[in-house]
Motif scaffolding. Structure first.
Motif, PDB file in Angstrom:
ATOM      1  N   ALA A  99       0.850  -1.118   0.043  1.00  0.00           N
ATOM      2  CA  ALA A  99      -0.007  -0.026   0.209  1.00  0.00           C
ATOM      3  C   ALA A  99       0.808   1.222  -0.038  1.00  0.00           C
ATOM      4  CB  ALA A  99      -1.065   0.146   1.279  1.00  0.00           C
ATOM      5  N   PHE A 100       0.557   2.159  -0.935  1.00  0.00           N
ATOM      6  CA  PHE A 100       1.109   3.411  -0.835  1.00  0.00           C
ATOM      7  C   PHE A 100       0.123   4.279  -0.405  1.00  0.00           C
ATOM      8  CE2 PHE A 100       3.241   0.944  -3.899  1.00  0.00           C
ATOM      9  CZ  PHE A 100       4.722   1.040  -3.555  1.00  0.00           C
ATOM     10  N   ASP A 101       0.119   4.789   0.863  1.00  0.00           N
ATOM     11  CA  ASP A 101      -0.665   5.500   1.380  1.00  0.00           C
ATOM     12  C   ASP A 101      -0.298   7.110   1.746  1.00  0.00           C
ATOM     13  OD1 ASP A 101      -2.892   5.667   3.801  1.00  0.00           O
ATOM     14  OD2 ASP A 101      -1.514   7.053   4.389  1.00  0.00           O
ATOM     15  N   CYS A 102      -1.489   8.110   1.655  1.00  0.00           N
ATOM     16  CA  CYS A 102      -1.312   9.586   1.982  1.00  0.00           C
ATOM     17  C   CYS A 102      -2.509   9.863   2.563  1.00  0.00           C
ATOM     18  CB  CYS A 102      -0.578  10.573   0.900  1.00  0.00           C
ATOM     19  SG  CYS A 102      -1.927  10.290  -0.354  1.00  0.00           S
ATOM     20  N   HIS A 103      -2.669  10.969   2.898  1.00  0.00           N
ATOM     21  CA  HIS A 103      -3.848  11.570   3.459  1.00  0.00           C
ATOM     22  C   HIS A 103      -4.224  12.906   2.656  1.00  0.00           C
ATOM     23  CE1 HIS A 103      -2.716  15.105   6.170  1.00  0.00           C
ATOM     24  NE2 HIS A 103      -1.740  14.252   6.355  1.00  0.00           N
ATOM     25  N   SER A 104      -5.625  13.007   2.397  1.00  0.00           N
ATOM     26  CA  SER A 104      -6.032  14.258   1.489  1.00  0.00           C
ATOM     27  C   SER A 104      -6.540  15.222   2.081  1.00  0.00           C
ATOM     28  CB  SER A 104      -7.054  13.501   0.593  1.00  0.00           C
ATOM     29  OG  SER A 104      -8.161  13.143   1.406  1.00  0.00           O
ATOM     30  N   ASP A 105      -6.766  15.337   3.594  1.00  0.00           N
ATOM     31  CA  ASP A 105      -7.318  16.392   4.319  1.00  0.00           C
ATOM     32  C   ASP A 105      -6.227  17.309   4.760  1.00  0.00           C
ATOM     33  OD1 ASP A 105      -6.646  14.269   5.780  1.00  0.00           O
ATOM     34  OD2 ASP A 105      -7.558  15.315   7.593  1.00  0.00           O
ATOM     35  N   GLU A 106      -6.576  18.528   4.999  1.00  0.00           N
ATOM     36  CA  GLU A 106      -5.740  19.556   5.556  1.00  0.00           C
ATOM     37  C   GLU A 106      -6.334  20.152   6.568  1.00  0.00           C
ATOM     38  OE1 GLU A 106      -5.972  23.338   3.250  1.00  0.00           O
ATOM     39  OE2 GLU A 106      -7.415  22.183   1.885  1.00  0.00           O
ATOM     40  N   VAL A 107      -5.475  20.787   7.621  1.00  0.00           N
ATOM     41  CA  VAL A 107      -6.186  21.202   8.909  1.00  0.00           C
ATOM     42  C   VAL A 107      -7.001  22.611   8.473  1.00  0.00           C
ATOM     43  CG1 VAL A 107      -4.291  20.546  10.483  1.00  0.00           C
ATOM     44  CG2 VAL A 107      -4.090  22.876   9.145  1.00  0.00           C
ATOM     45  N   GLY A 108      -8.305  22.752   9.082  1.00  0.00           N
ATOM     46  CA  GLY A 108      -9.355  23.724   8.907  1.00  0.00           C
ATOM     47  C   GLY A 108     -10.120  23.722   9.995  1.00  0.00           C
ATOM     48  N   PHE A 109     -11.221  24.469   9.615  1.00  0.00           N
ATOM     49  CA  PHE A 109     -12.191  24.639  10.749  1.00  0.00           C
ATOM     50  C   PHE A 109     -13.556  24.361  10.249  1.00  0.00           C
ATOM     51  CE2 PHE A 109      -8.922  28.009  10.519  1.00  0.00           C
ATOM     52  CZ  PHE A 109      -8.168  27.934  11.593  1.00  0.00           C
ATOM     53  N   ILE A 110     -14.536  24.681  11.131  1.00  0.00           N
ATOM     54  CA  ILE A 110     -16.095  24.278  10.683  1.00  0.00           C
ATOM     55  C   ILE A 110     -16.954  25.233  11.581  1.00  0.00           C
ATOM     56  CG2 ILE A 110     -16.106  22.521  12.559  1.00  0.00           C
ATOM     57  CD1 ILE A 110     -17.781  20.979  10.368  1.00  0.00           C
ATOM     58  N   VAL A 111     -17.810  25.995  10.717  1.00  0.00           N
ATOM     59  CA  VAL A 111     -18.591  26.926  11.210  1.00  0.00           C
ATOM     60  C   VAL A 111     -19.513  26.235  12.300  1.00  0.00           C
ATOM     61  CG1 VAL A 111     -20.484  28.512  10.830  1.00  0.00           C
ATOM     62  CG2 VAL A 111     -18.920  28.226   9.407  1.00  0.00           C
ATOM     63  N   GLU A 112     -19.413  26.919  13.788  1.00  0.00           N
ATOM     64  CA  GLU A 112     -20.149  26.424  14.838  1.00  0.00           C
ATOM     65  C   GLU A 112     -21.524  27.236  14.939  1.00  0.00           C
ATOM     66  OE1 GLU A 112     -20.848  26.722  19.371  1.00  0.00           O
ATOM     67  OE2 GLU A 112     -19.744  28.197  18.320  1.00  0.00           O
ATOM     68  N   ASN A 113     -21.363  28.566  14.913  1.00  0.00           N
ATOM     69  CA  ASN A 113     -22.557  29.326  14.941  1.00  0.00           C
ATOM     70  C   ASN A 113     -22.161  30.598  13.957  1.00  0.00           C
ATOM     71  OD1 ASN A 113     -25.061  30.276  16.506  1.00  0.00           O
ATOM     72  ND2 ASN A 113     -23.632  31.715  17.292  1.00  0.00           N
ATOM     73  N   ILE A 114     -23.729  31.216  14.109  1.00  0.00           N
ATOM     74  CA  ILE A 114     -23.564  32.678  13.170  1.00  0.00           C
ATOM     75  C   ILE A 114     -24.229  33.579  14.052  1.00  0.00           C
ATOM     76  CG2 ILE A 114     -24.435  33.946  11.244  1.00  0.00           C
ATOM     77  CD1 ILE A 114     -24.930  31.107  10.028  1.00  0.00           C
ATOM     78  N   ASN A 115     -23.586  34.793  14.351  1.00  0.00           N
ATOM     79  CA  ASN A 115     -23.821  35.787  15.489  1.00  0.00           C
ATOM     80  C   ASN A 115     -24.768  36.747  14.834  1.00  0.00           C
ATOM     81  OD1 ASN A 115     -22.152  34.504  17.360  1.00  0.00           O
ATOM     82  ND2 ASN A 115     -20.111  35.556  16.549  1.00  0.00           N
ATOM     83  N   PRO A 116     -25.397  37.544  15.684  1.00  0.00           N
ATOM     84  CA  PRO A 116     -26.452  38.603  15.177  1.00  0.00           C
ATOM     85  C   PRO A 116     -25.605  39.564  14.419  1.00  0.00           C
ATOM     86  CG  PRO A 116     -26.737  38.112  17.730  1.00  0.00           C
ATOM     87  CD  PRO A 116     -25.564  37.029  17.044  1.00  0.00           C
ATOM     88  N   ASN A 117     -24.281  39.893  14.446  1.00  0.00           N
ATOM     89  CA  ASN A 117     -23.643  40.776  13.698  1.00  0.00           C
ATOM     90  C   ASN A 117     -23.061  40.106  12.441  1.00  0.00           C
ATOM     91  OD1 ASN A 117     -21.421  39.209  14.570  1.00  0.00           O
ATOM     92  ND2 ASN A 117     -20.409  40.888  15.348  1.00  0.00           N
TER      93      ASN A 117
END
Length: 360
Positions: free
Chosen positions: A65-83
């Motif tokens: 098996a020749f393995d690697c990972h496709s993902d990168e560090v990031g973020f995910i939206v948790e909430n949208i504020n009134p502003n």
């Protein structure tokens, strides 16, 4: 052996590093990879792993098996504020001091990309206490320029759960053959797997080469755990954009320098390398004049941490491409180091035998 040209490599690296691929949201990366591999057998699974050549294996040959990972560090939206600003959670390991005042891309449900900036309070408004400490992650927000909840949601279609990655474009310095981009951890590994498989296709080998583009490595090596159980390789080679240390360690204290060759890990936070495997790889590298560095890391791990303890144990080699400032917005890596990693994997694939794998 097929000649790997710099221009072709650079074009592919640019395309893949510019691509959006937060953990769990790797689809765009996989679609590009599908267009670049010359295999009739390409499959995905429910966790976003991509398998290349798995249906073409011959029963009498071991699977490598020749393995690697496709993902990168990031973020995910948790909430949208009134502003209109967004609070977020991290996907992968971030140091909070590297997050504020950087540009990001949010991908909404329609697949549209919205530009934003991680907020940073101007020093003019900071108290003396605030000036002396780092903000907490939950104190940071993403500003897309809107001023209300309605603008953010109705005009831009942003919702809770939308993924976020750094907004960075690839560049290359021809003078020193050094690249700058986001996501070298681990799109460099993706390039290596693509090049290795395309070079080996239709070759008379002692092994069955299978490519694994695994998902969610940054969230606990999740894709690799699934892939190891599905493929059950006899030997695994893991490509990784591995942290370089040459900008804060001098001389012999630096074991992961740019332009000094690939990295072999002797130990990290998830795996102690099999000495027989490591010695075999070093022997090949020495014979073929492929430069390498030996590293020992207290923290961090790779997909190798899952492969080497899967089933009854899979002999595993991790080949690192030194990368400055991984898990930040901007990284540097050497084109020559990447080519060395590819060359070593090809030499192993062309020469290794079933008996040598069993000796591991």
């Amino acid at each position: 052996m097929k000649k790997i040209t710099d221009s072709n490599l650079l074009n592919s690296i640019e395309e893949l590093t510019n691509c959006f691929g937060a953990p769990g949201f790797e689809e765009d990366v996989l679609e590009i990879i599908k267009t670049k591999v010359n295999s009739k057998s390409i499959k995905t699974d429910s966790i976003n792993n991509l398998y290349i050549g798995l249906d073409e294996v011959e029963d009498n040959k071991p699977i490598v098996a020749f393995d690697c990972h496709s993902d990168e560090v990031g973020f995910i939206v948790e909430n949208i504020n009134p502003n209109g600003s967004l609070t977020f959670l991290q996907l992968g390991g971030w140091y909070v001091g590297n997050i504020p005042a950087h540009a990001v891309l949010i991908k909404n449900r329609k697949g549209e990309f919205i530009k934003g900036i991680v907020t940073s309070k101007p020093p003019h408004f900071m108290t003396p206490e605030e000036l002396q400490k780092l903000p907490k992650l939950n104190e940071l927000t993403i500003d897309i320029g809107t001023s209300s909840y309605e603008e953010t949601t109705q005009l831009y279609g942003i919702e809770v759960g939308n993924p976020v990655v750094p907004d960075v474009k690839f560049s290359y310095d021809e003078k020193i053959k050094v690249m700058r981009a986001k996501a070298f951890d681990n799109r460099l590994g993706c390039i290596a797997v693509i090049e290795v498989l395309n070079t080996l296709i239709n070759k008379d080998l002692n092994i069955n080469p299978v490519g694994i583009i695994s998902s969610q490595e940054e969230m606990g090596l999740r894709g690799a755990e699934v892939a190891a159980k599905r493929v059950k390789p006899n030997f695994a080679i893991i490509f990784e954009g591995s942290p370089a240390d040459d900008t804060f360690r001098d001389g012999n204290a630096s074991h992961g320098a740019l332009r000094k060759g690939l990295q072999f890990r002797t130990i990290d936070g998830g795996m102690i390398s099999n000495l027989r495997v490591l010695n075999y790889a070093r022997k090949i590298a020495d014979e073929k004049n492929i430069p390498y560095q030996l590293i020992a890391r207290e923290k961090g791990s790779t997909n190798g941490a899952r492969y080497h303890i899967s089933g009854s144990g899979i002999p595993t080699l991790v080949i690192g491409i030194p990368t400055r400032y991984i898990h930040t917005h901007y990284s540097y890596a050497s084109l020559e180091d990447l080519k060395s990693a590819i060359k070593l994997a090809l030499e192993i694939a062309r020469n290794i035998t079933k008996e040598e794998i069993e000796s591991f």
